[in-house]
Design an enzyme around this catalytic site. Structure first.
Site, PDB file in Angstrom:
ATOM      1  N   ASP A 131       0.857  -1.183   0.000  1.00  0.00           N
ATOM      2  CA  ASP A 131       0.000   0.000   0.000  1.00  0.00           C
ATOM      3  C   ASP A 131       0.893   1.233   0.000  1.00  0.00           C
ATOM      4  OD1 ASP A 131      -2.430   1.424   0.177  1.00  0.00           O
ATOM      5  OD2 ASP A 131      -2.205   1.616   2.339  1.00  0.00           O
TER       6      ASP A 131
ATOM      7  N   ASP B 254      -0.299   5.011   1.071  1.00  0.00           N
ATOM      8  CA  ASP B 254      -0.551   5.886   2.215  1.00  0.00           C
ATOM      9  C   ASP B 254      -0.508   5.086   3.508  1.00  0.00           C
ATOM     10  OD1 ASP B 254      -1.098   8.447   0.897  1.00  0.00           O
ATOM     11  OD2 ASP B 254      -2.843   7.434   0.072  1.00  0.00           O
TER      12      ASP B 254
END
Length: 259
Positions: A13, A15
């Site tokens: 991922d 963020d």
């Protein structure tokens, strides 16, 4: 747990794992550099559909994280690929930004508000009453409802922002129609990412900061999962979930030596 194969492919991922509110997380630059030098397939994933991979690559480079655009996989790309497979050459009324509209154009879709096959809802900072009203009327007239991701809120330096899932709930309330969410935690997005990277789930790992999206999506796609504690999930929150990550680390910096 059963013995897993050595990690040959990395999905992460963005963020909360590599960056936090526009600032790189310590160790993220070295992590990306090691991945690029290793030659192993890797993808940076995001449920945010606002930006194209080229936009995101430029934004990350401005923070010192040099990720090739072909190594970025967004919910917009996953949505476009899904729709191309479901209804090639279809039509869609889109609420979203360039990341989503560009992906749909490249998938061969025509964007229109005239009897579209789909209403596609993505992330934007400029939701308008007019566009939402049009989406509601098109869905009531028979258009299928697709949403890039179910995230109800998103981060900003000023605090949380309403995100795609919240706006989708408004449309559902007005139409009685639930959308099909393509992005995480739908394992479809993970399988498409694995296919894009030429990776296999048995030797791939998913790194994330959210139990309810990253970790569950990776687990359901058959991957090893790593939870980092630099984002939304705290260590004490893990026990609230009926599933667990393969491992928990403080930050991305703790994974550099595993590459």
């Amino acid at each position: 747990m059963a013995e897993r194969k050595p990690i040959e492919s990395w999905l992460t991922d963005m963020d909360g794992v590599l960056i936090h509110e526009g600032t790189p997380i310590p160790g993220a630059d070295e992590f990306i550099r090691r991945l690029r030098e290793s030659g192993k397939p890797f993808l940076v994933l995001t449920n945010n559909s606002i930006y194209t991979p080229r936009d995101l690559a430029a934004r990350l480079a401005g923070m010192g994280l040099h990720v090739p655009e072909e190594c970025i996989w967004t919910s917009a790309l996953a949505t476009a690929k899904f729709l191309r497979g479901q209804r090639p050459g279809g039509t869609a009324y889109v609420i979203g930004e360039a990341g989503l509209t560009t992906a749909l154009y490249q998938a061969g879709y025509v964007l229109t508000d005239n009897q579209p096959d789909y209403v596609v809802l993505g992330e934007t900072r400029t939701y308008s009453f007019e566009s939402l009203t049009k989406a509601i009327r098109l869905i009531n007239a028979g258009a299928r409802f697709i949403c890039t991701n179910p995230d109800e809120t998103g981060p900003s330096t000023e605090g949380v922002l309403p995100a795609t899932g919240s706006v989708a709930a408004l449309i559902t309330k007005a139409t009685g129609v639930e959308p099909y969410f393509v992005g995480k935690p739908n394992p479809l997005m993970m399988r498409e990412a694995l296919n894009t990277a030429g990776a296999h789930s048995e030797s791939a790992v998913m790194i994330g900061d959210r139990m309810d999206t990253d970790i569950v999506a990776g687990m359901e796609a058959g991957m090893e999962t790593v939870l980092v504690l630099t984002g939304l999930t705290a260590a004490e929150d893990v026990e609230r979930f009926p599933y667990r990550p393969t491992r928990i680390v403080k930050s991305i910096a703790d994974l550099i030596e595993l590459i």
